[in-house]
Design an enzyme around this catalytic site. Structure first.
Site, short mmCIF file in Angstrom:
data_model
loop_
_atom_site.label_atom_id
_atom_site.label_comp_id
_atom_site.label_asym_id
_atom_site.label_seq_id
_atom_site.Cartn_x
_atom_site.Cartn_y
_atom_site.Cartn_z
N CYS A 115 0.78 -1.23 0.00
CA CYS A 115 0.00 0.00 0.00
C CYS A 115 0.82 1.28 0.00
O CYS A 115 0.35 2.30 -0.44
CB CYS A 115 -0.91 0.02 1.21
SG CYS A 115 -0.02 0.26 2.75
N PHE A 161 18.71 -0.46 -6.12
CA PHE A 161 19.20 -1.33 -7.19
C PHE A 161 20.45 -2.10 -6.75
O PHE A 161 21.42 -2.20 -7.50
CB PHE A 161 19.48 -0.52 -8.45
CG PHE A 161 18.26 0.13 -9.03
CD1 PHE A 161 17.30 -0.63 -9.72
CD2 PHE A 161 18.04 1.49 -8.88
CE1 PHE A 161 16.17 -0.02 -10.24
CE2 PHE A 161 16.90 2.10 -9.41
CZ PHE A 161 15.96 1.34 -10.09
N VAL A 162 20.41 -2.65 -5.53
CA VAL A 162 21.55 -3.41 -5.01
C VAL A 162 21.49 -4.81 -5.60
O VAL A 162 20.85 -5.72 -5.06
CB VAL A 162 21.53 -3.47 -3.47
CG1 VAL A 162 22.76 -4.21 -2.95
CG2 VAL A 162 21.47 -2.07 -2.89
N ARG A 163 22.13 -4.99 -6.72
CA ARG A 163 22.13 -6.29 -7.41
C ARG A 163 23.19 -6.27 -8.50
O ARG A 163 23.61 -5.22 -8.97
CB ARG A 163 20.77 -6.61 -8.00
CG ARG A 163 20.21 -5.54 -8.94
CD ARG A 163 18.83 -5.93 -9.39
NE ARG A 163 18.31 -5.01 -10.40
CZ ARG A 163 17.19 -4.32 -10.29
NH1 ARG A 163 16.47 -4.42 -9.18
NH2 ARG A 163 16.76 -3.54 -11.27
N ASP A 164 23.63 -7.49 -8.87
CA ASP A 164 24.60 -7.65 -9.96
C ASP A 164 25.86 -6.83 -9.72
O ASP A 164 26.42 -6.23 -10.65
CB ASP A 164 23.98 -7.26 -11.30
CG ASP A 164 22.74 -8.09 -11.63
OD1 ASP A 164 22.73 -9.28 -11.27
OD2 ASP A 164 21.79 -7.53 -12.20
N GLN A 165 26.32 -6.78 -8.46
CA GLN A 165 27.55 -6.08 -8.10
C GLN A 165 27.49 -4.59 -8.40
O GLN A 165 28.51 -3.95 -8.68
CB GLN A 165 28.76 -6.71 -8.80
CG GLN A 165 29.04 -8.14 -8.39
CD GLN A 165 29.40 -8.24 -6.90
OE1 GLN A 165 30.38 -7.66 -6.46
NE2 GLN A 165 28.60 -8.99 -6.15
N ARG A 166 26.29 -4.03 -8.30
CA ARG A 166 26.10 -2.59 -8.50
C ARG A 166 25.09 -2.08 -7.50
O ARG A 166 24.29 -2.83 -6.96
CB ARG A 166 25.59 -2.29 -9.92
CG ARG A 166 26.53 -2.71 -11.05
CD ARG A 166 25.92 -2.34 -12.39
NE ARG A 166 26.79 -2.73 -13.50
CZ ARG A 166 26.53 -2.48 -14.78
NH1 ARG A 166 25.41 -1.84 -15.11
NH2 ARG A 166 27.36 -2.87 -15.73
#
Length: 284
Positions: A121, A262-267
């Protein structure tokens, strides 16, 4: 007895169509009721209904009450229990009554907005943005920092810990990490807000507040309300696999919270409070 997964027959389409059984994340309503006032004149207040995954319901209630500044410590709670006097069978194990200590005074005028939240929500159920003012008793710590490598490792650690997600693929998670990147505790739920409430509520139940020497990782996007809950708990850094909203960034900047998305794929992106992130390389 409640369960967090539910089997359902499906037709799986691939190289060869096949009839199989799939597991779904359970979603059921949880109503939170408050008992308050002097013992000789107890009052009941229906506070909130939230769509959640059953499990850790008392922690969810505590985290919600703490985030809304209805309680500040666990000592203000006399008892928590499921209501057994319910009108319909489906309400059993889905209504939690929190008995507040007689010393707790409720601002009923403020509660007239009568919360209604759903599993995604954001700030629904709130009468106005002004009603979301954070009761933050002290500034967030400035001496807390996390190495870039620890942040990169966090998503995989949290994902491996998500047992229900492994079976269903349909749950959000909130995980608390120390400054070295060690996963301390996590909670899952179909709702992003509920997962964080359960996590914070588990520490409220142990009178471990605020959480000033740790950071939280969220499995989805970051809304205003999630940042508010973290600030209330004294958490100095919030990281998320998804994107933050504009209000989330504004609130984080206002209270000096470090916000990563966007904490993913070493970025990852640093939206506010970059001083708490120790980078491998100096920014050009």
């Amino acid at each position: 007895m409640t369960t967090s997964v539910h089997p359902t027959p499906i037709l799986r389409i691939g190289t060869h169509p096949s009839e199989e059984v799939d597991l779904l994340a359970v979603e059921e309503p949880l109503e939170i009721r408050l008992g308050h006032g002097p013992w000789e004149d107890r009052q009941q207040h229906r506070l909130s209904v939230t769509m959640r995954t059953p499990g850790h319901d008392f922690e969810l209630a505590l985290g919600f009450l703490f985030a809304e500044d209805i309680i500040q410590t666990y000592d203000q709670v006399h008892s928590l229990r499921y209501c057994t006097q319910v009108q319909h069978p489906e309400e059993r194990d889905n209504v939690v009554r929190v008995e507040l200590a007689p010393s707790v005074v409720l601002d009923l005028a403020r509660l007239q907005r009568h919360f209604y939240t759903s599993s995604s929500c954001g700030v629904c159920g709130k009468a106005s943005i002004e009603a979301l003012a954070v009761a933050c008793p002290r500034p967030l710590p400035t001496d807390f920092s996390v190495a870039e490598e620890a942040i990169h490792r966090a998503p995989a650690l949290l994902r491996r810990a998500q047992l229900v997600f492994e079976h269903t693929g349909g749950l959000h998670a909130a995980g608390l990490f120390d400054s070295a990147g060690t996963l301390l505790r996590w909670r899952e739920d179909v709702g992003r807000h509920n997962a964080l409430d359960k996590l914070i509520g588990s520490y409220v139940a142990e009178n471990q507040q605020p959480l000033r020497t740790s950071f939280v990782l969220l499995s989805g996007r970051v809304s205003f309300e999630l940042v508010q809950k973290a600030i209330r708990a004294g958490i100095p850094l919030v990281a998320a696999v998804g994107a933050p909203s504009s209000l989330a960034v504004a609130l984080a900047r206002q209270y000096g919270l470090t916000l990563l998305g966007f904490v993913r794929d070493q970025r990852f992106n640093v939206y506010t409070g970059e001083a708490r992130v120790v980078l491998r390389e100096t920014v050009a």
